[in-house]
Scaffold this motif. Structure first.
Motif, PDB file in Angstrom:
ATOM      1  N   PHE A 103       0.830  -1.206   0.000  1.00  0.00           N
ATOM      2  CA  PHE A 103       0.000   0.000   0.000  1.00  0.00           C
ATOM      3  C   PHE A 103       0.866   1.257   0.000  1.00  0.00           C
ATOM      4  N   ALA A 104       1.978   1.209   0.732  1.00  0.00           N
ATOM      5  CA  ALA A 104       2.900   2.348   0.716  1.00  0.00           C
ATOM      6  C   ALA A 104       3.520   2.502  -0.665  1.00  0.00           C
ATOM      7  N   GLY A 105       3.906   1.385  -1.276  1.00  0.00           N
ATOM      8  CA  GLY A 105       4.497   1.432  -2.609  1.00  0.00           C
ATOM      9  C   GLY A 105       3.512   1.912  -3.655  1.00  0.00           C
ATOM     10  N   ALA A 106       2.231   1.521  -3.515  1.00  0.00           N
ATOM     11  CA  ALA A 106       1.205   1.952  -4.461  1.00  0.00           C
ATOM     12  C   ALA A 106       1.027   3.470  -4.402  1.00  0.00           C
ATOM     13  N   ALA A 107       1.021   4.009  -3.183  1.00  0.00           N
ATOM     14  CA  ALA A 107       0.838   5.452  -3.013  1.00  0.00           C
ATOM     15  C   ALA A 107       2.023   6.241  -3.544  1.00  0.00           C
ATOM     16  N   ALA A 108       3.219   5.663  -3.400  1.00  0.00           N
ATOM     17  CA  ALA A 108       4.440   6.382  -3.801  1.00  0.00           C
ATOM     18  C   ALA A 108       4.888   6.062  -5.224  1.00  0.00           C
ATOM     19  N   PHE A 155      -6.105  -0.894  -5.811  1.00  0.00           N
ATOM     20  CA  PHE A 155      -4.846  -0.780  -6.551  1.00  0.00           C
ATOM     21  C   PHE A 155      -5.092  -0.468  -8.028  1.00  0.00           C
ATOM     22  N   ALA A 156      -6.104  -1.115  -8.612  1.00  0.00           N
ATOM     23  CA  ALA A 156      -6.399  -0.890 -10.032  1.00  0.00           C
ATOM     24  C   ALA A 156      -6.841   0.552 -10.268  1.00  0.00           C
ATOM     25  N   LYS A 157      -7.684   1.053  -9.383  1.00  0.00           N
ATOM     26  CA  LYS A 157      -8.186   2.417  -9.556  1.00  0.00           C
ATOM     27  C   LYS A 157      -7.106   3.457  -9.290  1.00  0.00           C
ATOM     28  N   GLN A 158      -6.111   3.100  -8.479  1.00  0.00           N
ATOM     29  CA  GLN A 158      -4.962   3.976  -8.258  1.00  0.00           C
ATOM     30  C   GLN A 158      -4.007   3.966  -9.450  1.00  0.00           C
ATOM     31  N   GLY A 159      -4.164   2.966 -10.317  1.00  0.00           N
ATOM     32  CA  GLY A 159      -3.203   2.806 -11.401  1.00  0.00           C
ATOM     33  C   GLY A 159      -1.910   2.173 -10.934  1.00  0.00           C
ATOM     34  N   ALA A 160      -1.960   1.476  -9.792  1.00  0.00           N
ATOM     35  CA  ALA A 160      -0.746   0.902  -9.219  1.00  0.00           C
ATOM     36  C   ALA A 160      -0.390  -0.444  -9.826  1.00  0.00           C
ATOM     37  N   ILE A 161      -1.399  -1.214 -10.275  1.00  0.00           N
ATOM     38  CA  ILE A 161      -1.118  -2.512 -10.860  1.00  0.00           C
ATOM     39  C   ILE A 161      -1.546  -2.528 -12.324  1.00  0.00           C
ATOM     40  N   ASP A 209     -13.707  -3.594 -13.906  1.00  0.00           N
ATOM     41  CA  ASP A 209     -14.189  -2.935 -15.131  1.00  0.00           C
ATOM     42  C   ASP A 209     -13.846  -3.735 -16.391  1.00  0.00           C
ATOM     43  N   GLY A 210     -13.953  -5.052 -16.291  1.00  0.00           N
ATOM     44  CA  GLY A 210     -13.784  -5.906 -17.451  1.00  0.00           C
ATOM     45  C   GLY A 210     -12.367  -6.300 -17.788  1.00  0.00           C
ATOM     46  N   SER A 211     -11.394  -5.816 -17.039  1.00  0.00           N
ATOM     47  CA  SER A 211      -9.994  -6.165 -17.294  1.00  0.00           C
ATOM     48  C   SER A 211      -9.419  -6.929 -16.106  1.00  0.00           C
ATOM     49  N   SER A 216       3.257  -4.706 -11.226  1.00  0.00           N
ATOM     50  CA  SER A 216       3.210  -3.261 -10.954  1.00  0.00           C
ATOM     51  C   SER A 216       3.106  -2.483 -12.257  1.00  0.00           C
ATOM     52  N   ASP A 217       2.255  -1.480 -12.279  1.00  0.00           N
ATOM     53  CA  ASP A 217       2.140  -0.656 -13.474  1.00  0.00           C
ATOM     54  C   ASP A 217       3.345   0.259 -13.639  1.00  0.00           C
TER      55      ASP A 217
END
Length: 430
Positions: free
Chosen positions: A91-96, A113-119, A143-145, A323-324
């Motif tokens: 979660f820290a890595g996703a935010a940063a 995570f998906a909505k954050q664009g983290a993965i 959302d279908g993906s 990770s994205d």
């Protein structure tokens, strides 16, 4: 959904053989883009997960060594720690924007995570590399993906205390709701501190809604969603809650439900005070070790009377994602492919005492243990069902349902009133 960590632990861990956790590596200030070794184009993939400490010592590293041998130029650095610290790290890595290249995922995290664009969008990645996903048992989508692939699954069948059932005149585990209610009533009728069924509804750890309540919906092919949105007022959910209300009113459910957690349920069953429970396959060895004299079986969760379709069986997974922000998505997906291959997935499911995410994989333990073999047959005959996976704030959704269910069981409102309030509460979270 930290309470789900129990469902991911292998039977080895559940039996009390605690493997010393590898030291969690804190990657503060280090981005996934910095993980190239810079030597001849070689790539180092960071793989953050809680799996390695829960497996036999050295077993997961051996798989990574095998992957590296098959993929020269790619090195895997395992960032391993307990579930809670891995969750905190991710979660820290996703935010940063510093998430590791490959990540172990709990389905409850996927939507956020998906909505954050983290993965990364794995549907897109699979298309780019031409990956055939036909052998994947399931995929977790937003959302279908697809954003997460369950690598191994820990399923929740029905456990029955065969001695208690026999004493109550019940000759076989129940297969439908009428048989279950009859068996629960008969066992409760034995008197003393014996109960027919046990239902944990702690608000602190509300996964009883997922595992012990919604499992009645899924076991009959039902759903709590419509087009990805809440639909808890439908006939499937209404029927299941009315059924549970009936069991409650008949006094066959063990006392203390409103504060009971999963571990309490297991303890009561293990001590021989409960005829039936819905529980993780991972607890089989724990029960055997704690009470070697307990004679118990597992079977599919009973379906609605007359239902002959495919049964959903609740499960929790070790999921995997990419990770994205990784600069090495293609190499990262090679590791995903490796773990999901028939051979590797068979090995991993064997050492984890879990069921494979590849439909062609077969864990070795199914040939050596009658209960696991039965569970595998149940798993193959149905489909893994957990509609909370991939939903936003999944644990909070369970808690909101739980709050209204407790009021209902306590006589404070009707089932219809309960489900309408729950529907409104859920919609506000979407």
């Amino acid at each position: 959904m930290s309470n789900e960590a129990h469902t991911r632990r292998s039977a080895r861990r559940a039996a009390g053989v605690i493997v010393a956790a590898a030291t969690a590596v804190v990657m503060a200030g280090c981005s996934a883009g910095d993980d190239s070794s810079g030597d001849g184009g070689d790539v180092t993939l960071e793989f953050a997960q809680w799996w390695e400490p829960e497996l036999p010592d050295g077993a997961f590293r051996e798989l990574m060594d095998e992957f590296e041998a098959e993929n020269p130029g790619i090195t895997v650095e395992l960032l391993s720690g307990p579930y809670a610290s891995t969750k905190e790290q991710l979660f820290a890595g996703a935010a940063a924007g510093t998430m590791s290249d490959v990540v172990g995922l709990d389905g409850a995290w996927v939507s956020d995570f998906a909505k954050q664009g983290a993965i990364a969008d794995l549907t897109e990645l699979m298309g780019e590399v031409g990956y055939d996903d036909s052998q994947l048992a399931s995929q977790i989508q937003v959302d279908g993906s697809t954003y997460m692939i369950p690598v191994v699954n820990f399923v929740y069948p029905l456990f029955t205390n065969d001695d208690l059932l026999a004493q109550a005149g019940v000759s076989a585990p129940p297969t439908n709701r009428t048989e279950f209610a009859d068996a629960a009533t008969a066992v409760a009728g034995l008197g003393g501190d014996t109960s027919g069924w046990i239902l944990p509804l702690s608000l602190e750890a509300p996964n009883g809604i997922q595992n012990d309540v919604m499992s009645w919906v899924w076991s009959s092919g039902g759903t709590m969603l419509k087009d990805g949105q809440p639909d808890v007022t439908n006939a499937d959910v209404t029927g299941a809650v009315e059924y549970i209300q009936g069991l409650w009113d008949d006094g066959v459910i063990a006392p203390g439900s409103f504060t009971m957690k999963e571990q309490d349920k297991v303890e009561e069953f293990t001590n021989g005070r409960v005829g039936m429970m819905i529980d993780s396959l991972a607890h089989i060895n724990l029960i055997r070790e704690t009470n070697p004299d307990l004679n118990f079986s597992i079977s599919a969760i009973p379906a609605e009377d007359g239902f002959d379709g495919e049964r959903g069986i609740p499960y929790a997974s070790w999921g995997i994602g990419v990770s994205d922000s990784s600069e090495h998505k293609e190499e990262a997906f090679k590791l995903v492919e490796f773990l999901m291959s028939e051979k590797t997935n068979s090995t991993l499911s064997t050492i984890a005492n879990a069921f494979p995410g590849n439909t062609e994989s077969v864990p070795e333990f199914v040939a050596d243990d009658e209960l696991f073999a039965t569970a595998f047959e149940i798993y193959q005959a149905g489909y893994p069902a957990n509609e909370f996976t991939g939903l936003p704030v999944a644990e909070q959704l369970m808690r909101l349902f739980d709050e209204q269910l407790q009021v209902t069981l306590d006589g404070g409102q009707s089932v219809d009133e309960m489900l309408k309030k729950t529907q409104e509460a859920w919609l506000s979270e979407f």
